[in-house]
Design a protein around this motif. Structure first.
Motif, mmCIF file in Angstrom:
data_model
loop_
_atom_site.group_PDB
_atom_site.id
_atom_site.type_symbol
_atom_site.label_atom_id
_atom_site.label_comp_id
_atom_site.label_asym_id
_atom_site.label_seq_id
_atom_site.Cartn_x
_atom_site.Cartn_y
_atom_site.Cartn_z
ATOM 1 N N LYS A 6 -9.435 2.183 6.293
ATOM 2 C CA LYS A 6 -9.249 2.205 4.840
ATOM 3 C C LYS A 6 -9.497 3.604 4.279
ATOM 4 O O LYS A 6 -8.871 4.016 3.309
ATOM 5 C CB LYS A 6 -10.167 1.188 4.174
ATOM 6 N N GLN A 35 0.823 -1.206 0.000
ATOM 7 C CA GLN A 35 0.000 0.000 0.000
ATOM 8 C C GLN A 35 0.866 1.269 0.000
ATOM 9 O O GLN A 35 0.542 2.244 -0.666
ATOM 10 C CB GLN A 35 -0.940 0.000 1.203
ATOM 11 N N GLU A 83 -3.028 7.832 0.456
ATOM 12 C CA GLU A 83 -2.522 7.326 -0.825
ATOM 13 C C GLU A 83 -2.745 8.341 -1.945
ATOM 14 O O GLU A 83 -1.858 8.580 -2.767
ATOM 15 C CB GLU A 83 -3.216 6.013 -1.196
#
Length: 196
Positions: free
Chosen positions: A106, A44, A113
């Motif tokens: 998440k 990730q 991200e």
């Protein structure tokens, strides 16, 4: 500061508008008992220090206390709930306050991200191009065979023939030609090592 750089930083801060500095009386989630630890998969965030760049460098959040077997940690608040991201010996960890665990990890990691993607595109790519143009680039060659083989394998696609070395072979298409190309590369590498 350059206008495009300021615009990129403000864009990243806009993406991270739900993130804020932790309250001064926030509990220590890493070393205390209030934090729920969530391991972050290595794929990730393949370069963990980009998280440090985003949270500490761009957003200006202060660093947390760095303990044993920890590279860095950055406490922050997400939608008012205390969190910490730490880069520890066994990888990245996200700590969330157990008492107010109303957020989806998440969601937090997804926003980070996207912010890293924006930073890579608008800030770091321009910086990398400047450094390459200025000649401020270094490649590492290890004297240990395992690391050298790994480096050679990683750079095989970027090989430029050295003066006096055999020309690089065309990309093989079958299994037997792969083996032949590997032997040719090994011979060329040993010739270069002997010459050096």
């Amino acid at each position: 500061m350059d206008d495009t750089l300021e615009e990129a930083i403000s864009n990243i801060k806009l993406r991270l508008r739900d993130f804020s500095a932790p309250k001064p009386d926030a509990p220590d989630l890493v070393w205390g008992t209030e934090g729920q630890r969530i391991s972050i998969e290595r794929y990730q965030f393949p370069i963990p220090n980009l998280l440090l760049f985003i949270l500490h460098g761009v957003c200006g959040f202060s660093l947390g206390w760095r303990g044993e077997k920890m590279h860095w940690c950055v406490p922050f608040a997400y939608k008012g709930i205390n969190c910490t991201i730490a880069f520890e010996k066994f990888g990245l960890r996200l700590y969330i306050d157990k008492l107010k665990n109303e957020i989806n990890p998440k969601e937090v990691l997804g926003k980070l991200e996207k912010a890293i993607g924006s930073a890579e595109k608008h800030i770091l790519s321009a910086l990398a191009q400047q450094q390459i143009t200025a000649g401020n680039i270094t490649t590492e060659v290890s004297r240990f065979p395992q690391a050298t083989n790994r480096m050679t394998a990683a750079m095989r696609g970027f090989r430029v023939p050295w003066p006096g070395s055999p020309q690089s072979t065309p990309k093989p298409t079958s299994a037997s030609s792969w083996a032949s190309a590997r032997r040719t590369s090994a011979k060329a590498y040993s010739v270069r090592r002997a010459a050096a």
